[in-house]
Design a protein around this motif. Structure first.
Motif, PDB file in Angstrom:
ATOM      1  N   TYR A  50      -9.469  34.502  55.255  1.00  0.00           N
ATOM      2  CA  TYR A  50      -9.261  35.697  56.068  1.00  0.00           C
ATOM      3  C   TYR A  50      -7.813  35.780  56.557  1.00  0.00           C
ATOM      4  N   LEU A  51      -7.299  34.654  57.067  1.00  0.00           N
ATOM      5  CA  LEU A  51      -5.926  34.650  57.575  1.00  0.00           C
ATOM      6  C   LEU A  51      -4.913  34.903  56.462  1.00  0.00           C
ATOM      7  N   VAL A  52      -5.155  34.337  55.284  1.00  0.00           N
ATOM      8  CA  VAL A  52      -4.264  34.567  54.146  1.00  0.00           C
ATOM      9  C   VAL A  52      -4.324  36.039  53.725  1.00  0.00           C
ATOM     10  N   ALA A  53      -5.525  36.603  53.719  1.00  0.00           N
ATOM     11  CA  ALA A  53      -5.682  38.012  53.340  1.00  0.00           C
ATOM     12  C   ALA A  53      -4.946  38.923  54.321  1.00  0.00           C
ATOM     13  N   ARG A  54      -5.023  38.607  55.597  1.00  0.00           N
ATOM     14  CA  ARG A  54      -4.300  39.412  56.594  1.00  0.00           C
ATOM     15  C   ARG A  54      -2.786  39.259  56.441  1.00  0.00           C
ATOM     16  N   PHE A  55      -2.351  38.026  56.219  1.00  0.00           N
ATOM     17  CA  PHE A  55      -0.917  37.766  56.091  1.00  0.00           C
ATOM     18  C   PHE A  55      -0.339  38.452  54.856  1.00  0.00           C
ATOM     19  N   LEU A  56      -1.061  38.413  53.736  1.00  0.00           N
ATOM     20  CA  LEU A  56      -0.581  39.030  52.493  1.00  0.00           C
ATOM     21  C   LEU A  56      -0.964  40.500  52.375  1.00  0.00           C
ATOM     22  N   GLN A  57      -1.612  41.035  53.396  1.00  0.00           N
ATOM     23  CA  GLN A  57      -2.049  42.432  53.453  1.00  0.00           C
ATOM     24  C   GLN A  57      -2.941  42.799  52.261  1.00  0.00           C
ATOM     25  N   LEU A  58      -3.928  41.940  51.988  1.00  0.00           N
ATOM     26  CA  LEU A  58      -4.920  42.215  50.947  1.00  0.00           C
ATOM     27  C   LEU A  58      -6.057  43.002  51.598  1.00  0.00           C
ATOM     28  N   ASP A  59      -6.003  44.309  51.442  1.00  0.00           N
ATOM     29  CA  ASP A  59      -6.895  45.192  52.184  1.00  0.00           C
ATOM     30  C   ASP A  59      -8.370  44.999  51.832  1.00  0.00           C
ATOM     31  N   LEU A  64     -13.674  43.004  53.493  1.00  0.00           N
ATOM     32  CA  LEU A  64     -14.866  42.199  53.245  1.00  0.00           C
ATOM     33  C   LEU A  64     -15.029  41.137  54.325  1.00  0.00           C
ATOM     34  N   MET A  65     -13.949  40.471  54.682  1.00  0.00           N
ATOM     35  CA  MET A  65     -14.011  39.440  55.723  1.00  0.00           C
ATOM     36  C   MET A  65     -14.301  40.034  57.096  1.00  0.00           C
ATOM     37  N   ASP A  66     -13.766  41.216  57.382  1.00  0.00           N
ATOM     38  CA  ASP A  66     -14.085  41.889  58.646  1.00  0.00           C
ATOM     39  C   ASP A  66     -15.572  42.184  58.746  1.00  0.00           C
ATOM     40  N   ASN A  67     -16.160  42.681  57.657  1.00  0.00           N
ATOM     41  CA  ASN A  67     -17.594  42.978  57.658  1.00  0.00           C
ATOM     42  C   ASN A  67     -18.419  41.704  57.808  1.00  0.00           C
ATOM     43  N   LEU A  72     -21.335  37.668  62.003  1.00  0.00           N
ATOM     44  CA  LEU A  72     -21.176  36.217  62.035  1.00  0.00           C
ATOM     45  C   LEU A  72     -22.193  35.521  62.934  1.00  0.00           C
ATOM     46  N   VAL A  73     -22.503  36.082  64.079  1.00  0.00           N
ATOM     47  CA  VAL A  73     -23.460  35.453  64.989  1.00  0.00           C
ATOM     48  C   VAL A  73     -24.823  35.338  64.323  1.00  0.00           C
ATOM     49  N   LEU A  74     -25.263  36.400  63.682  1.00  0.00           N
ATOM     50  CA  LEU A  74     -26.548  36.368  62.995  1.00  0.00           C
ATOM     51  C   LEU A  74     -26.522  35.361  61.848  1.00  0.00           C
ATOM     52  N   VAL A  75     -25.441  35.316  61.105  1.00  0.00           N
ATOM     53  CA  VAL A  75     -25.306  34.363  60.001  1.00  0.00           C
ATOM     54  C   VAL A  75     -25.359  32.934  60.536  1.00  0.00           C
ATOM     55  N   LEU A  76     -24.671  32.671  61.639  1.00  0.00           N
ATOM     56  CA  LEU A  76     -24.673  31.325  62.218  1.00  0.00           C
ATOM     57  C   LEU A  76     -26.071  30.908  62.670  1.00  0.00           C
ATOM     58  N   VAL A  77     -26.793  31.806  63.313  1.00  0.00           N
ATOM     59  CA  VAL A  77     -28.138  31.478  63.769  1.00  0.00           C
ATOM     60  C   VAL A  77     -29.053  31.189  62.589  1.00  0.00           C
ATOM     61  N   VAL A  78     -28.964  31.974  61.539  1.00  0.00           N
ATOM     62  CA  VAL A  78     -29.809  31.757  60.369  1.00  0.00           C
ATOM     63  C   VAL A  78     -29.445  30.450  59.670  1.00  0.00           C
ATOM     64  N   LEU A  79     -28.155  30.200  59.477  1.00  0.00           N
ATOM     65  CA  LEU A  79     -27.722  28.989  58.782  1.00  0.00           C
ATOM     66  C   LEU A  79     -28.056  27.718  59.553  1.00  0.00           C
TER      67      LEU A  79
END
Length: 116
Positions: A50-59, A64-67, A72-79
């Protein structure tokens, strides 16, 4: 320039550091030997991506990472459902009965004062 002149250390800072160190140590002991560590490593890789995508401006990758971050909270609880359940069970075994007994005694005393 001296490091200590930049950030004076107060006694509250030392307590804060000790408290957080103890908390992280207990969490690491709790997840040691579980499948949590490999999952956390995968999440760290996603964070770096995510940080690399933001730094290189890969929209597209950033979108995708923003979504993914939005859910993330729901994913963490399930995992980590099994690990969370085990941690709560350990907490209950160690502290739960004492807390419930203390609360029960206090409620009994309050109700006795209120109704008598």
């Amino acid at each position: 320039m001296d490091f200590w002149s930049l950030a004076p250390l107060r006694w509250q800072d030392l307590i804060d550091i000790l408290l957080l160190s103890f908390l992280f140590y207990r969490i690491l002991l709790l997840i040691k030997g579980t499948r949590t560590i490999p999952m956390l490593m995968g999440m760290i890789i996603l964070l770096v991506l995510y940080l690399v995508a933001r730094f290189l401006q890969l929209d597209a990758t950033g979108l995708l990472m923003d979504n993914l971050a939005n859910s993330l909270v729901l994913v963490l609880v399930v995992l980590f459902q099994a690990d969370i359940r085990n941690a709560l069970a350990q907490f209950r075994r160690k502290w739960g009965s004492e807390i419930l007994l203390t609360v029960g005694r206090q409620l009994t005393a309050l109700s006795a004062k209120a109704f008598y």
